[in-house]
Design an enzyme around this catalytic site. Structure first.
Site: not given
Length: 489
Positions: A80-81, A243
């Site tokens: 992520q991110h 994830d």
């Protein structure tokens, strides 16, 4: 047959799932290279992901012993991110900044002030933006690489980028999008005004991918990529997700009452909610799920990276490390590790560094240091779990996934610290499994939907059931309170 991919921090993992029988037929993996630097720089070259994707897929197909032409769908899970910037030709403009990158902390602080602080961010977005989120990376890029910023045509997350590579389509789904920091998790839409604040020209708004629902496919794999992977050219590429969102599907965490605890490089704890579970606690990220609901979550940035560092420092293999942990008493004879090697997100200490407290000539030994590393990282997860519990989420049992869950010693420690029974899933690669299950959902493999697929494909490892020991629970209360005394409130 379905291919599940998990593109994580340390590497890419691939998994072949027979969604009819629920059996995992083959797996593969390949490592990634980390680009590290001063000020918390943590980046990766996107070409590493593509190479690893190919290698892991080839291994999985070979282990499964099946022809890639039988693959009906592909699901991608991504860390992520992260920020992937593409030019008009679809080429990456620079290495991807990752979730664990804290170089944009000053930019995050300014954006948080623009939102009205933590309270304003909660009210507007449904979560409090943190340095690891994507939004501050955009402002950092504008300020530090204006030439790159001027060429941005697409702003993607890691899993979005892999889907683009597979299909040529620029899409995003709600779960992963909700971790960008420029997405309203209640209304499930982009916050265009925040992007306009970063770039009044509108460049970022134009670069956003189209949002699709979790059960919708991104498209069909491109013929050239299908040939490169040895995959059926008619294979459908699912929406995929972050994830944690794929890990939720891979642990059957798609209805209220189940808690998933992931013990990888970072540690996460999350639970499904069928409503926007926006809590007053800033450290809880009330993301959307990739199964149609929401996924309130906490994330610690230090877990197996810490235990690995200590293990390698003491020149121990994994078996020797676990043996050392078991030899030391609860509380490590007074040694307390605050394991903030990467800064920390929960508790919110982005600029923190690690500390070892309570050392004496009597307690300084390898076993105590190993146990202090495991206890310190687990206390961070307990801190986050307490926040979720305070918000009303039920935690009757915890499903453990990730590398740390393979250790019986650590499983017992988690059960005791959390005072909650724990169990592992048979398939430890929950994110890759979740991605494969979601791909089966997207192509309509089971008319009864996602719940039926999860019931058939997610299995618990009955040998891993671990109950908390009452005496240990009591002993850990004191050790955990000592940890809390050193955490700024």
């Amino acid at each position: 047959m379905f291919l599940g991919i998990d593109c994580g921090t340390q590497g890419t993992k691939a998994l072949i799932l027979d969604a009819d029988s629920g059996e995992v037929l083959g797996q593969g993996s390949a490592a990634h290279h980390m680009i590290s630097g001063e000020n918390g720089r943590r980046e990766q070259d996107t070409s590493d992901w593509l190479t690893a994707f190919e290698q892991a897929t080839a291994q999985a197909l070979a282990q499964a012993g099946i022809d890639g032409q039988r693959i009906l769908g592909i699901g991608v899970s991504g860390q992520q991110h992260g920020l992937v910037l593409l030019d008009a030709d679809g080429q990456a403009l620079r290495p991807a900044k990752l979730w664990c990158d804290t170089e944009s902390t000053p930019q995050n602080e300014r954006l948080l002030a623009e939102l009205g602080g933590e309270r304003g961010s909660l009210e507007r977005l449904g979560l409090v933006i943190a340095p690891g989120y994507t939004v501050s990376k955009l402002l950092w890029t504008r300020e530090h690489h204006p030439d790159v910023f001027a060429r941005i045509a697409h702003v993607l997350l890691p899993h979005d980028y892999l889907n683009f590579w597979l299909t040529g389509q620029v899409r995003a789904e709600y779960g992963d999008a909700s971790g960008t920091g420029y997405f309203n998790v209640r209304e499930r839409q982009w916050d265009l005004a925040l992007l306009h604040h970063i770039d009044p020209s509108g460049r970022l708004e134009a670069a956003l991918p189209q949002l699709i629902e979790s059960h919708q496919p991104v498209g069909t794999i491109r013929p050239g990529i299908a040939a490169r992977l040895g995959i059926n050219p008619l294979a459908v590429v699912a929406s995929g997700g972050g994830d944690n969102m794929m890990g939720a599907i891979g642990t059957d965490n798609i209805h209220p009452g189940v808690i998933t605890m992931s013990m990888g490089s970072s540690g996460t704890v999350y639970a499904y909610s069928d409503r926007p579970a926006v809590l007053d606690e800033p450290a809880v990220a009330s993301f959307c799920s990739s199964s149609g609901g929401w996924l309130p979550l906490i994330c610690t940035m230090n877990l197996t990276n810490v235990t690995t560092a200590v293990r390698e420092l003491l020149q121990l293999d994994i078996s020797g490390f676990n043996k050392a942990v078991a030899q030391a008493p609860i509380g490590a004879q007074g040694i307390l590790m605050l394991p903030f090697l990467n800064g920390e997100r929960v508790p919110a200490l982005p600029q923190a560094t690690g500390s070892v407290l309570g050392l004496t000539t009597d307690n300084l030994n390898a076993a105590n240091l190993c146990r202090a590393a495991v206890e310190g990282t687990t206390f961070g997860l307990r801190y986050g779990l307490d926040l979720l519990r305070a918000g009303g989420l039920q935690t009757h049992a915890i499903r453990l996934i990730g590398g740390g869950s393979k250790s019986p010693v650590w499983r017992q420690l988690v059960a005791d610290v959390m005072d909650t029974p724990v169990v592992c899933t048979e398939q430890p690669e929950a994110a890759a499994l979740g991605a494969a299950i979601q791909a089966a959902w997207c192509v309509g493999q089971d008319a009864r939907g996602l719940a039926a697929l999860c019931k058939r494909c997610v299995r618990l490892d009955e040998t891993s059931h671990t109950q908390p020991v009452a005496a240990n629970v009591l002993a850990y209360q004191g050790a955990y309170q000592r940890y809390r005394q050193h955490i700024p409130l």
